[in-house]
Design a protein around this motif. Structure first.
Motif, PDB file in Angstrom:
ATOM      1  N   HIS A  71       0.845  -1.206   0.000  1.00  0.00           N
ATOM      2  CA  HIS A  71       0.000   0.000   0.000  1.00  0.00           C
ATOM      3  C   HIS A  71       0.879   1.255   0.000  1.00  0.00           C
ATOM      4  N   SER A  92      -1.995  -3.518  -5.307  1.00  0.00           N
ATOM      5  CA  SER A  92      -2.289  -3.340  -3.871  1.00  0.00           C
ATOM      6  C   SER A  92      -3.405  -2.310  -3.726  1.00  0.00           C
ATOM      7  N   ILE A  93      -4.578  -2.645  -4.271  1.00  0.00           N
ATOM      8  CA  ILE A  93      -5.611  -1.614  -4.443  1.00  0.00           C
ATOM      9  C   ILE A  93      -6.340  -1.262  -3.155  1.00  0.00           C
ATOM     10  N   GLY A  94      -6.060  -2.017  -2.076  1.00  0.00           N
ATOM     11  CA  GLY A  94      -6.622  -1.631  -0.782  1.00  0.00           C
ATOM     12  C   GLY A  94      -6.206  -0.209  -0.418  1.00  0.00           C
ATOM     13  N   ALA A 180      -9.924  -3.071   4.180  1.00  0.00           N
ATOM     14  CA  ALA A 180      -8.861  -2.780   3.205  1.00  0.00           C
ATOM     15  C   ALA A 180      -7.651  -2.167   3.897  1.00  0.00           C
ATOM     16  N   PRO A 184      -3.796  -5.298   4.801  1.00  0.00           N
ATOM     17  CA  PRO A 184      -3.303  -4.844   3.486  1.00  0.00           C
ATOM     18  C   PRO A 184      -2.733  -5.936   2.597  1.00  0.00           C
ATOM     19  N   LYS A 185      -2.425  -7.103   3.175  1.00  0.00           N
ATOM     20  CA  LYS A 185      -1.892  -8.181   2.328  1.00  0.00           C
ATOM     21  C   LYS A 185      -2.915  -9.264   2.083  1.00  0.00           C
ATOM     22  N   ASN A 188      -7.214  -6.875  -0.324  1.00  0.00           N
ATOM     23  CA  ASN A 188      -7.295  -5.900  -1.421  1.00  0.00           C
ATOM     24  C   ASN A 188      -8.568  -6.128  -2.233  1.00  0.00           C
TER      25      ASN A 188
END
Ligand SMILES: NC(=O)C1=CN([C@@H]2O[C@H](COP(=O)(O)OP(=O)(O)OC[C@H]3O[C@@H](n4cnc5c(N)ncnc54)[C@H](O)[C@@H]3O)[C@@H](O)[C@H]2O)C=CC1
Ligand SMILES: O=C([O-])CC(=O)C(=O)O
Length: 265
Positions: A71, A92-94, A180, A184-185, A188
């Motif tokens: 992120h 990593s669109i979160g 999100a 973060p891993k 997403n």
């Protein structure tokens, strides 16, 4: 014709899978190298270049950059590339759960006349969600289920005794804003669902650690004026990273192939 310069940000499980898969395919495309800050390990295999700074990478004039790092990389590196006129696929669109980050990315893309492309990642059905949204959505719910080991290093560790879990246990119920941001891993996909559908606040999320799960399961349910749908994906994890589904890496490859194809399907 020389082949385009495709570069990843990060060279972990996802980027390696992308590189290997492009190499095996017949598109003629390949991953030319990656950007990873100097302090992080990551030797470049033969035939690939490593860049340590975004300025060096911009000077190399890549045709497409694929963020598959963190992120933080979305926040810190992607805007500079877009401003320089380089299209970026974001994995990593979160990170897009933060309105400030989205505003910066949109402004940078506008300045550089470049495009930021969010991948569908480990989930599907986003095409339906995007279309259904036009007539109005009443509810969108996402359920993510992974084996306990896949939740290691996340807040689930404080909530559950992951190594000794005996049965499927829900450890998070809430919206996609928190999901999100705090996983973060692992989540997403909630951002993909939120962006395609009702937004981060109104997307319901439930996360489950399940010792009986053999892979990463993603369930999506939406209701609205269009009708309703429910999909279930049973994803195999990437061998190098059990948090990440193989389908997520394939969706990145698909985004790359699509970017360079003349017929978008
Ligand atoms: N959209 C989706 O459905 C999915 C998204 N993801 C996300 O994709 C990203 C990559 O996933 P994996 O390859 O499995 O992770 P990974 O942990 O195997 O690899 C991450 C790589 O990024 C590098 N890195 C760390 N910080 C960096 C920075 N600031 N700048 C550049 N490189 C940096 C690391 O050294 C490593 O090479 C993660 O953020 C993950 O959460 C993962 C699965 C699905
Ligand atoms: O790959 C998956 O199953 C989902 C994932 O990790 C994410 O969305 O970050």
């Amino acid at each position: 014709m020389t082949s385009p310069l495709i570069v990843s940000i990060g060279f972990g499980a996802m980027a390696r899978s992308l590189a290997a898969s492009l190499e095996k395919g017949d598109s003629g495309l390949h991953l030319g190298g990656f950007l990873v800050p100097e302090h992080l390990p990551n030797d470049a295999p033969a035939g690939m270049q490593r860049w340590n700074s975004v300025d060096e990478l911009i000077a190399a004039k890549p045709d497409l950059v694929i963020e598959c790092a963190t992120h933080e990389a979305v926040r810190e590196t992607v805007p500079q590339l877009l401003e320089a006129g380089i299209d970026v696929v974001i994995v990593s669109i979160g990170a897009l759960g933060d309105a400030g980050t989205v505003a910066r990315i949109e402004a940078a893309a506008k300045t550089g006349r470049a495009r930021a492309i969010a991948v569908s990642g480990a989930i599907g059905g986003l095409d339906v969600l995007r279309s259904a949204k036009l007539a109005g959505l009443d509810s969108v719910a996402y359920i993510g289920r992974k084996p306990p080991t896949a939740w290691k290093g996340t807040p689930a560790e404080q909530l559950l005794d992951l190594p000794n879990l005996k049965e499927a246990t829900v450890f998070y119920e809430g919206d996609a804003v928190e999901a999100a941001r705090d996983y973060p891993k692992n989540t997403n996909v909630t951002a993909a669902v939120a962006l395609a559908g009702l937004g981060f606040k109104d997307t319901r999320v439930r996360l489950i650690a399940d010792p009986a799960a053999s892979g990463n399961t993603h369930e999506l349910e939406a209701k609205g004026a269009f009708g309703s749908f429910h999909i279930l994906l049973n994803n195999k994890p990437l061998p190098e990273n059990p948090k990440t589904s193989w389908l997520a890496a394939l969706s990145v490859e698909q985004a790359v192939l699509r970017h360079f194809s003349s017929l978008e399907v």
